[in-house]
Design an enzyme around this catalytic site. Structure first.
Site, PDB file in Angstrom:
ATOM      1  N   LYS A  11       0.852  -1.213   0.000  1.00 47.18           N
ATOM      2  CA  LYS A  11       0.000   0.000   0.000  1.00 47.18           C
ATOM      3  C   LYS A  11       0.871   1.240   0.000  1.00 47.18           C
ATOM      4  O   LYS A  11       2.041   1.213   0.407  1.00 47.18           O
ATOM      5  CB  LYS A  11      -0.930   0.013   1.221  1.00 47.18           C
ATOM      6  N   ALA A  31       9.949  -3.194   6.102  1.00 51.63           N
ATOM      7  CA  ALA A  31      10.016  -2.012   6.988  1.00 51.63           C
ATOM      8  C   ALA A  31      10.263  -0.748   6.162  1.00 51.63           C
ATOM      9  O   ALA A  31      11.135   0.053   6.452  1.00 51.63           O
ATOM     10  CB  ALA A  31      11.096  -2.176   8.063  1.00 51.63           C
ATOM     11  N   ALA A  32       9.462  -0.618   5.101  1.00 53.44           N
ATOM     12  CA  ALA A  32       9.687   0.441   4.114  1.00 53.44           C
ATOM     13  C   ALA A  32       8.539   1.440   4.044  1.00 53.44           C
ATOM     14  O   ALA A  32       8.569   2.358   3.230  1.00 53.44           O
ATOM     15  CB  ALA A  32       9.901  -0.200   2.736  1.00 53.44           C
ATOM     16  N   SER A  60       2.156  -6.280   6.954  1.00 54.38           N
ATOM     17  CA  SER A  60       0.714  -6.256   7.236  1.00 54.38           C
ATOM     18  C   SER A  60      -0.065  -6.887   6.086  1.00 54.38           C
ATOM     19  O   SER A  60      -1.057  -7.583   6.300  1.00 54.38           O
ATOM     20  CB  SER A  60       0.227  -4.819   7.432  1.00 54.38           C
ATOM     21  N   ASP A  68      -2.497  -1.594  10.385  1.00 53.50           N
ATOM     22  CA  ASP A  68      -2.712  -1.494   8.934  1.00 53.50           C
ATOM     23  C   ASP A  68      -3.616  -2.615   8.401  1.00 53.50           C
ATOM     24  O   ASP A  68      -4.057  -2.558   7.250  1.00 53.50           O
ATOM     25  CB  ASP A  68      -1.368  -1.609   8.188  1.00 53.50           C
TER      26      ASP A  68
HETATM   27  O1  C5P Z   1      -0.332  -1.431  15.059  1.00 59.71           O
HETATM   28  P1  C5P Z   1       1.121  -1.604  14.770  1.00 59.71           P
HETATM   29  O2  C5P Z   1       1.718  -2.768  15.511  1.00 59.71           O
HETATM   30  O3  C5P Z   1       1.444  -1.625  13.322  1.00 59.71           O
HETATM   31  O4  C5P Z   1       1.809  -0.303  15.337  1.00 59.71           O
HETATM   32  C1  C5P Z   1       3.172  -0.253  15.583  1.00 59.71           C
HETATM   33  C2  C5P Z   1       3.470   0.988  16.399  1.00 59.71           C
HETATM   34  O5  C5P Z   1       3.274   2.162  15.612  1.00 59.71           O
HETATM   35  C3  C5P Z   1       2.599   1.198  17.608  1.00 59.71           C
HETATM   36  O6  C5P Z   1       3.092   0.489  18.728  1.00 59.71           O
HETATM   37  C4  C5P Z   1       2.673   2.699  17.798  1.00 59.71           C
HETATM   38  O7  C5P Z   1       3.886   3.049  18.413  1.00 59.71           O
HETATM   39  C5  C5P Z   1       2.713   3.203  16.364  1.00 59.71           C
HETATM   40  N1  C5P Z   1       1.377   3.530  15.844  1.00 59.71           N
HETATM   41  C6  C5P Z   1       0.726   4.638  16.357  1.00 59.71           C
HETATM   42  N2  C5P Z   1      -0.525   4.951  15.886  1.00 59.71           N
HETATM   43  C7  C5P Z   1      -1.094   4.231  14.906  1.00 59.71           C
HETATM   44  C8  C5P Z   1      -0.431   3.118  14.348  1.00 59.71           C
HETATM   45  C9  C5P Z   1       0.816   2.797  14.851  1.00 59.71           C
HETATM   46  O8  C5P Z   1       1.250   5.325  17.241  1.00 59.71           O
HETATM   47  N3  C5P Z   1      -2.315   4.588  14.459  1.00 59.71           N
END
Ligand code: C5P
Length: 282
Positions: A12, A99-100, A106, A139
């Site tokens: 995405k 990690a890009a 996701s 995501d």
């Molecule tokens: O949900 P995910 O594991 O992908 O999120 C990784 C990190 O990115 C979270 O722990 C948070 O630090 C940050 N994040 C955030 N707000 C979001 C999505 C991700 O702060 N809406």
């Protein structure tokens, strides 16, 4: 149980990403237009006694070792929700940089949920899969939709959006950025935001790349570029090479250049070794 199932896991891009506020649970509320693109991994699941993930391809080495791959976490979450200890071999052929900011991990996890839901005969509907997905990663609800979506909340609120096909040049970097860091940098730096989403949504719906280009924005970009100036340099270079606009995707570091059409995208891409030309929606 049926035989092997193969699902494409599309990367995405974020056409815009507005960070609204830090939440008490450590996440951030955001508003974003998430657009799946033609670049994809392929996820194949087949019945097995145990649950196992096998990542293949030249990018496999970039996937963090340790086994707690997002696809595996998704599979475990689905097995738990279906009250079963179920097995499967999950093979991921990686083409999406890791990690890009392109949602590769996701997308693999979302494709795994869809494939295993069928392989295991769980019979879960889209809403139930999205609930499980949201627990696995922010995501996932967007990527489970399989088309452009307007995202709200921490990522769990999704609403389908109309986007005409657009052509992008993706410039990846050889270092990763991690979302917790990018959001922490945003907390530290604060910073401005971009224009109203409505003009962006209108241009995207009409496939009007000329209007859309200058409107692209990502609130995480400034804090990330401050720590990684080469991202800003790539952005300027893309615009200099004729891109209609350039923006960092997600929490970076990949930079997206918007092109007029496929030919234009390929012409720009030739000036950026290692770049990827992709269309979105695919
Ligand atoms: O949900 P995910 O594991 O992908 O999120 C990784 C990190 O990115 C979270 O722990 C948070 O630090 C940050 N994040 C955030 N707000 C979001 C999505 C991700 O702060 N809406």
């Amino acid at each position: 149980m049926s035989g092997a199932l193969r699902v494409e896991a599309h990367a995405k891009v974020n056409v815009f990403l507005r960070v609204l506020r830090a939440r008490e649970d450590g996440y951030h509320d955001l508003a974003s237009l998430v657009l799946p693109i033609s670049l994809s991994d392929v996820v194949t699941v087949r019945p097995a006694r145990e649950l196992r993930v096998d990542v293949r391809g030249s990018l496999a080495g970039d996937v963090p070792p340790g086994g707690l791959n997002l696809a595996l976490i998704a599979a475990l979450a689905l097995a738990e929700a279906s009250a079963g200890t179920l097995g499967a071999t999950i093979v991921i052929e990686k083409s999406i940089p890791v990690a890009a900011g392109l949602g590769g991990g996701s997308a693999d996890a979302a494709a795994t949920l869809v494939a295993l839901n069928e392989l295991w005969g769980c019979g879960l509907h889209a809403d139930a899969l999205a609930d499980i997905g949201a627990r696995v990663g922010s995501d996932l609800p967007a990527l489970l939709v399989g088309g452009p979506v307007l995202v709200g909340g921490r990522g769990q609120r999704v609403e389908p959006a109309k986007v005409e096909r657009l052509w992008w040049v993706l410039v990846p970097f050889d270092f990763p950025t991690r979302s917790p860091e990018a959001y922490r940098w945003w907390d530290e730096d604060g910073g401005g935001t971009g224009p109203s989403p409505w003009s962006i949504l209108d241009a995207a719906e009409r496939g009007d790349a000329e209007t859309l280009g200058p409107l692209l924005f990502n609130d995480l970009e400034r804090p990330v570029v401050r720590r990684h100036p080469e991202i800003g340099e790539a952005q300027r270079a893309l615009v200099h090479a004729g891109a209609l606009g350039a923006v960092m995707s997600g929490s970076g570091p990949t930079v997206l250049g918007l092109a007029r059409d496929e030919e234009h995208a390929r012409a720009i891409g030739r000036g950026f070794p290692g770049s990827i030309v992709a269309s979105g929606p695919p």
